[in-house]
Motif scaffolding. Sequence first.
Motif, short mmCIF file in Angstrom:
data_model
loop_
_atom_site.label_atom_id
_atom_site.label_comp_id
_atom_site.label_asym_id
_atom_site.label_seq_id
_atom_site.Cartn_x
_atom_site.Cartn_y
_atom_site.Cartn_z
N PRO A 117 79.31 -37.67 -135.71
CA PRO A 117 80.31 -38.10 -134.72
C PRO A 117 81.45 -37.12 -134.55
O PRO A 117 82.15 -37.19 -133.54
CB PRO A 117 80.80 -39.43 -135.30
N ASP A 118 81.68 -36.22 -135.51
CA ASP A 118 82.84 -35.32 -135.42
C ASP A 118 82.48 -33.96 -134.86
O ASP A 118 83.36 -33.10 -134.72
CB ASP A 118 83.48 -35.15 -136.81
N GLU A 119 81.22 -33.71 -134.59
CA GLU A 119 80.84 -32.41 -134.06
C GLU A 119 81.11 -32.35 -132.57
O GLU A 119 80.97 -33.34 -131.87
CB GLU A 119 79.35 -32.14 -134.32
N PRO A 120 81.53 -31.15 -132.06
CA PRO A 120 81.74 -31.02 -130.61
C PRO A 120 80.45 -31.33 -129.85
O PRO A 120 79.36 -30.93 -130.26
CB PRO A 120 82.13 -29.55 -130.44
N ALA A 121 80.57 -32.06 -128.77
CA ALA A 121 79.40 -32.46 -127.98
C ALA A 121 79.25 -31.55 -126.78
O ALA A 121 80.22 -31.23 -126.12
CB ALA A 121 79.54 -33.91 -127.53
N GLU A 122 78.02 -31.15 -126.54
CA GLU A 122 77.75 -30.39 -125.34
C GLU A 122 77.63 -31.35 -124.15
O GLU A 122 77.34 -32.53 -124.31
CB GLU A 122 76.46 -29.59 -125.49
N MET A 123 77.88 -30.80 -122.96
CA MET A 123 77.77 -31.64 -121.77
C MET A 123 76.34 -32.12 -121.60
O MET A 123 75.39 -31.36 -121.82
CB MET A 123 78.21 -30.85 -120.54
N PRO A 124 76.13 -33.39 -121.22
CA PRO A 124 74.76 -33.87 -120.99
C PRO A 124 74.09 -33.06 -119.88
O PRO A 124 74.73 -32.65 -118.91
CB PRO A 124 74.98 -35.33 -120.56
N GLN A 125 72.82 -32.86 -120.04
CA GLN A 125 72.05 -32.12 -119.04
C GLN A 125 71.38 -33.13 -118.11
O GLN A 125 70.60 -33.97 -118.54
CB GLN A 125 71.00 -31.24 -119.72
N ILE A 126 71.70 -33.01 -116.83
CA ILE A 126 71.15 -33.91 -115.82
C ILE A 126 70.32 -33.07 -114.87
O ILE A 126 70.84 -32.22 -114.14
CB ILE A 126 72.28 -34.64 -115.06
N ASP A 127 69.00 -33.30 -114.88
CA ASP A 127 68.12 -32.50 -114.03
C ASP A 127 68.32 -32.82 -112.55
O ASP A 127 68.41 -31.92 -111.72
CB ASP A 127 66.66 -32.74 -114.42
N HIS A 128 68.38 -34.08 -112.23
CA HIS A 128 68.53 -34.49 -110.83
C HIS A 128 69.62 -35.55 -110.76
O HIS A 128 69.55 -36.56 -111.45
CB HIS A 128 67.22 -35.04 -110.26
N LEU A 129 70.59 -35.32 -109.91
CA LEU A 129 71.68 -36.27 -109.72
C LEU A 129 71.65 -36.72 -108.26
O LEU A 129 71.79 -35.92 -107.34
CB LEU A 129 73.02 -35.62 -110.04
N VAL A 130 71.44 -38.01 -108.05
CA VAL A 130 71.40 -38.58 -106.71
C VAL A 130 72.46 -39.67 -106.66
O VAL A 130 72.29 -40.74 -107.26
CB VAL A 130 70.01 -39.15 -106.37
N VAL A 131 73.56 -39.40 -105.97
CA VAL A 131 74.67 -40.33 -105.88
C VAL A 131 75.12 -40.40 -104.42
O VAL A 131 75.45 -39.36 -103.83
CB VAL A 131 75.85 -39.88 -106.76
N ARG A 132 75.12 -41.59 -103.88
CA ARG A 132 75.52 -41.71 -102.47
C ARG A 132 77.01 -41.47 -102.30
O ARG A 132 77.44 -40.84 -101.34
CB ARG A 132 75.14 -43.10 -101.94
#
Length: 655
Positions: free
Chosen positions: A128-143
């Motif tokens: 829980p204390d380690e720096p987190a990398e940004m989540p990888q999102i292959d496809h983002l579809v948002v209206r």
Amino acid sequence: MKVAVTLAGAVVLVVVAVVGMDLAGWPGLAPRLAAQAERGLDMDAGARLHLLWKPRLEAPRLRVSGTHGEPLADAKDVLLNWQWGDIWAWRRGAPLRLRLVQADSLSLNWQRDAAGHTAWPVQPSGAPDEPAEMPQIDHLVVRHGTAQLDDAPLLLLADARFATQADGRWTADLKGKLRGQQLALKAEAGAGLALLAPAEAGLPPVKLRAELTQRDGRIAFDGTAASLLDARSLDGQLQVRGNSLADVGRPFGITLPSTPPLELSGRLQHASGVWQLGNAKARVGRSQLAGDFSYDMRQKRPLLSGMLRGGPLRLADLGPAVGTDATPSRPGRVLPDRPLDLPSLNTMDARVAVALNQLDLNTPKLAPLAPVNTSVVLEGGVLTLEHFNAGMAGGELAGSLRLDTHPSPPQWQVHADMRGVAIEQWLKFEAKSLSAHPVTGRLRADVDVQGRGRSTAELLGSLNGPVRLQLDKGSISHLLTEATGLDLAQGLGVLLRGDKNLELNCARVDGSFKAGTLRPRSAVIDNRDSRIDIDGRISLGDETLDLRVVAKPKDFSLLTLRSPVRVQGTLADPRIALEGKALGGKAIAAIALGALAPPAALLAFVDPGEDLPPVSCDGPAPAPRADAARPAVTASAPSYPAARRGPAPRRQGQP
């Protein structure tokens, strides 16, 4: 047998039940799992979770809270799609990867501190204390989407709006600051553009258009990419317009010199942390440049490499980089004293070859250098100009420069070797009544100096080292010679019949800088008419002059003042005067002779000339006169080393 049938039936019932529950989305399971996970996930009771075949989550509404309860995401009509291998990799420390994130509306709050920690509950359990990398999102579809971004590692603070259009195009609009620079970004991409994508994802590039506007600049890109935020497989045409090259590079952490306004275009590519700009063409001020460059960010210190070519490059367009575009802050000074941006040299390394067809010195009185070849190397805060070689008015200039930013103040070393330069072609000036080329000959020079300083004025004011100049096979204006010796009678005769050059026996200066002050050990100009000796000093520290010019005519003259000339004052305001002691002696003699007979007063200004042997720059120095008012500087010959010629000037495009 009955037992086997019973067990088989039970298995079938279980399988059917599991399949049925999975098809139904395991009603109520997703909200309960989210509540028990204690990871800041909250979803409505209508959420459905599918674990077989294509793992996915469907939820009318999904909310994500941070470690302290702060809202991080709020989405409606959500569909999340992943692969179990991605979850397994995430549990082992890899960034969380989602193959698809789809929502009717999405509101994001993304924050990371300087250490890379984020409040997002995306760290695997046990770390829980380690720096987190940004989540990888292959496809983002948002209206309809909005985002607040506060990312300390990226030095990004911005608000964004993004949406997926009905035809599948993806658009984004971002306004904020990147590395302290105010900017706005507009982007448009084909359907399916990933935000982040690992190399092994193998996502195909899609069309991408982006325009980044700064306060007074613009960066536009038109091409393709496989992901947006890490620019994977980026390839397209780049166009840049800005007030300075330094302003363009600053938002991206690239150290570039300050310049006048510029326009640049070329092919930009990026893969695995290496950026390439090919077939670049640029106009900087009035300079025309081209080249191919690579910027490698994979190393601890980014490395810029490539080739700069084209031309002409105007020295004035480099003025902002070396502080020469600003008026000195000290009254009455001419040397630039604005501090150079030396700390920025420690942020990256560079290896750039330079091949220019012309370097314009920004004055009509000096011919340009053509061609110019050198190598610029920046390594560990030490900047060197290696193998500098330039064509110069029929001759060549070779040398090197080294700047070490580690000492305080920084240390400079400069060596310049000039050979065969036609001074009448290099120095261009016109003076009424003088010959077309008042000074001619082949100039050779050796300068080997070092100094310390954070500005041009501070550096020049601390110079130490020898300086040697010599003019071979030269000539000098007859009228200029007579004027230096204050020979009024012969000067008038030359003026009436027209000026012609006199062949020089010797013309050279041998001196050295000490703490910014140049003192000639030997400075002489000798022809058949006169010998001119120069001594004194030029101080670059306080920008003052104190030179004494003594002309010794070799021929008879009816009217000459025969007085040493003093050049004093400052570089900004030099003053020329006659030395009072010698001139006063002639005046006293004229008064005494005039008392006997008035016409006899002119006899005090008659000069029979001196029987002086010709001075040879290659011969022994002439002895100083014992009756001189002060020791005259003689041609005590400098021991010129053998000519250290560099390679012949190369043609444009050669490294």
